[in-house]
Design a protein around this motif. Structure first.
Motif, PDB file in Angstrom:
ATOM      1  N   ARG A   1       0.828  -1.217   0.000  1.00  0.00           N
ATOM      2  CA  ARG A   1       0.000   0.000   0.000  1.00  0.00           C
ATOM      3  C   ARG A   1       0.859   1.263   0.000  1.00  0.00           C
ATOM      4  NH1 ARG A   1      -2.755  -3.284   3.642  1.00  0.00           N
ATOM      5  NH2 ARG A   1      -1.953  -2.171   5.462  1.00  0.00           N
ATOM      6  N   THR A   2       2.000   1.221   0.651  1.00  0.00           N
ATOM      7  CA  THR A   2       2.846   2.409   0.740  1.00  0.00           C
ATOM      8  C   THR A   2       3.780   2.576  -0.457  1.00  0.00           C
ATOM      9  OG1 THR A   2       4.606   1.222   1.936  1.00  0.00           O
ATOM     10  CG2 THR A   2       2.841   2.238   3.262  1.00  0.00           C
ATOM     11  N   GLY A   3       3.878   1.554  -1.282  1.00  0.00           N
ATOM     12  CA  GLY A   3       4.778   1.604  -2.432  1.00  0.00           C
ATOM     13  C   GLY A   3       6.168   1.079  -2.148  1.00  0.00           C
ATOM     14  N   LEU A   4       6.466   0.746  -0.906  1.00  0.00           N
ATOM     15  CA  LEU A   4       7.800   0.268  -0.561  1.00  0.00           C
ATOM     16  C   LEU A   4       8.099  -1.067  -1.231  1.00  0.00           C
ATOM     17  CD1 LEU A   4      10.429   0.492   1.040  1.00  0.00           C
ATOM     18  CD2 LEU A   4       9.230  -0.496   3.018  1.00  0.00           C
ATOM     19  N   TYR A   5       7.085  -1.915  -1.326  1.00  0.00           N
ATOM     20  CA  TYR A   5       7.269  -3.218  -1.972  1.00  0.00           C
ATOM     21  C   TYR A   5       7.789  -3.048  -3.396  1.00  0.00           C
ATOM     22  CZ  TYR A   5       5.938  -7.586  -4.319  1.00  0.00           C
ATOM     23  OH  TYR A   5       5.945  -8.735  -5.076  1.00  0.00           O
ATOM     24  N   ASP A   6       7.146  -2.162  -4.161  1.00  0.00           N
ATOM     25  CA  ASP A   6       7.564  -1.942  -5.551  1.00  0.00           C
ATOM     26  C   ASP A   6       8.992  -1.409  -5.621  1.00  0.00           C
ATOM     27  OD1 ASP A   6       5.134  -2.811  -6.544  1.00  0.00           O
ATOM     28  OD2 ASP A   6       4.260  -0.803  -6.601  1.00  0.00           O
ATOM     29  N   GLN A   7       9.345  -0.514  -4.686  1.00  0.00           N
ATOM     30  CA  GLN A   7      10.700   0.030  -4.668  1.00  0.00           C
ATOM     31  C   GLN A   7      11.728  -1.064  -4.421  1.00  0.00           C
ATOM     32  OE1 GLN A   7       9.508   3.321  -1.696  1.00  0.00           O
ATOM     33  NE2 GLN A   7      11.270   4.198  -2.756  1.00  0.00           N
ATOM     34  N   VAL A   8      11.451  -1.920  -3.437  1.00  0.00           N
ATOM     35  CA  VAL A   8      12.403  -2.976  -3.080  1.00  0.00           C
ATOM     36  C   VAL A   8      12.525  -3.994  -4.211  1.00  0.00           C
ATOM     37  CG1 VAL A   8      12.831  -4.911  -1.505  1.00  0.00           C
ATOM     38  CG2 VAL A   8      12.100  -2.696  -0.592  1.00  0.00           C
ATOM     39  N   VAL A   9      11.391  -4.413  -4.776  1.00  0.00           N
ATOM     40  CA  VAL A   9      11.430  -5.391  -5.865  1.00  0.00           C
ATOM     41  C   VAL A   9      12.172  -4.824  -7.068  1.00  0.00           C
ATOM     42  CG1 VAL A   9      10.008  -6.636  -7.545  1.00  0.00           C
ATOM     43  CG2 VAL A   9       9.382  -6.656  -5.129  1.00  0.00           C
TER      44      VAL A   9
END
Length: 388
Positions: A45-53
């Protein structure tokens, strides 16, 4: 300072607004297969997942997802994660989340290639690993446990109502941790203050021991003063970067083994609180806050000089015209007032504990003897009853 010790902390920290970029420096140190560990999906939801991936993929990593780590990671989840690590022969476990996610990642790291039941080996017999250990890295999203720079890994067995922490050696410490205070902004207020009290409890449980003039005590007094000050600012404005950065940094140094050097340590609040958590699945920091005031009032007579010092140095209690006991009580009263101001749980009944559970919780409490007084079973029941 008394005692002899050796000190080493192998975790490399990257701190600040741009800390996540440093993941690009860390990933080339490891192989191509990464187990990505996270919780209930807030990082998506925060967008951190997309950044890390995106960073993982740009570094040529093959990602094996291990989602759904709960706030109190269970032994069944540990078995599941260990299978993922072993079957995919991962080279790195990357934990993205709070303390529970980091704890779980370390537990998986020592369990993936364990030839025995890791619950039995590590959490009931407290043995050390004698197998291959998968390296761990952390991207922290919540300040509290200090798990980003220590060997602690707490696991819960819901069937037996046991919540047990194993503090592993430096070989299990995260190889690196990414600490960006801005990643903690989205943590709900309840979880934020629970994490803050977890930090406070870590410090107090190392502070309230010993009678020597120990440099660590002076450091801890400064950490506690900073934490109280910053907590009030963060409660009013959760996106105050300076306050959140100070809280995050205090959390790391509260439990990265540094201030424990040369000291005995207490840890009974954590033992009682974890037993409460095993029976209720309540938020960890709140189980600590619920039992702390009764516990410290109970042991205060056994370590009165340190409680006087705590009142004066941390809470600025004026001891003029007061006996030592009155000064110490005023310090605990000031702490209790701050806890209520923060909205912390002040009774175990708030967390679902009933009178009928008290004996069982006391039975499940591991006894520790590093503090000023080691309470027996009946004393633990009495502390819990006072906490109702």
């Amino acid at each position: 300072m008394l005692g002899n010790f050796s000190y080493c902390n192998p975790t490399r920290l990257h701190f600040g607004r741009d800390a996540l970029d440093r993941l690009n420096e860390e990933l080339p140190r490891f192989g191509s297969r990464v187990q990505l560990v996270y919780g209930g999906g807030s990082i998506k939801r925060t967008g951190l997942y997309d950044q890390v991936v995106s960073i993982l993929e740009s570094n040529g990593k093959e990602v094996f997802e291990d989602a759904g780590v709960m706030p109190n990671p269970t032994v069944e989840k540990l078995y599941e994660g260990s299978r993922t690590a072993r079957e995919n022969e991962v080279d790195l476990i990357l934990a993205v989340g709070g303390g529970s996610v980091c704890d779980y990642a370390k537990a998986v790291s020592v369990s993936a290639y364990c030839n025995e039941d890791p619950w039995e080996k590590y959490y009931l017999r407290f043995e050390e690993p004698d197998c291959a250990i998968v390296p761990v890295g952390c991207v922290l999203t919540m300040a509290g446990t200090g798990s980003e720079m220590n060997g602690g890994a707490v696991i819960t067995n819901p069937e037996t109502k046991q919540k047990i922490g194993h503090v592993f050696g430096t070989e299990v410490f995260p190889k690196f941790s990414i600490l960006n205070p801005e990643l903690t902004y989205t943590v709900p207020h309840y979880q934020m203050v629970a994490g803050i009290f977890d930090v406070m409890s870590h410090i107090m449980e190392q502070y309230f021991s010993g009678t020597d003039d120990n440099t660590s005590d002076y450091i801890m007094e400064g950490l506690m003063r900073s934490l109280v000050h910053s907590s009030r600012i963060a409660a009013e404005n959760p996106e105050d970067y300076e306050a959140r950065s100070n809280i995050m940094w205090s959390a790391t140094w509260a439990l990265n083994t540094f201030v424990a050097m040369g000291k005995s340590t207490d840890w009974m609040v954590h033992m009682i609180g974890q037993a409460v958590g095993g029976f209720t699945d309540a938020t960890h920091g709140m189980t600590l806050s619920a039992v702390s005031v009764p516990y410290y009032r109970h042991i205060m007579p056994y370590g009165l000089p340190k409680f006087v010092r705590f009142a004066q140095a941390v809470w600025e209690v004026d001891s003029s015209g007061k006996t030592d006991e009155e000064t110490a009580q005023a310090g605990l009263a000031a702490m209790e007032a701050w806890m209520r101001e923060m909205g912390l749980a002040m009774s175990v009944s708030e967390l679902g504990v009933t009178e009928g559970m008290l004996a069982g919780i006391a039975d499940a409490t591991l006894a520790m003897d590093g503090g000023y007084h080691a309470p027996d079973h009946d004393e633990i029941v009495a502390i819990l009853r006072e906490s109702l």
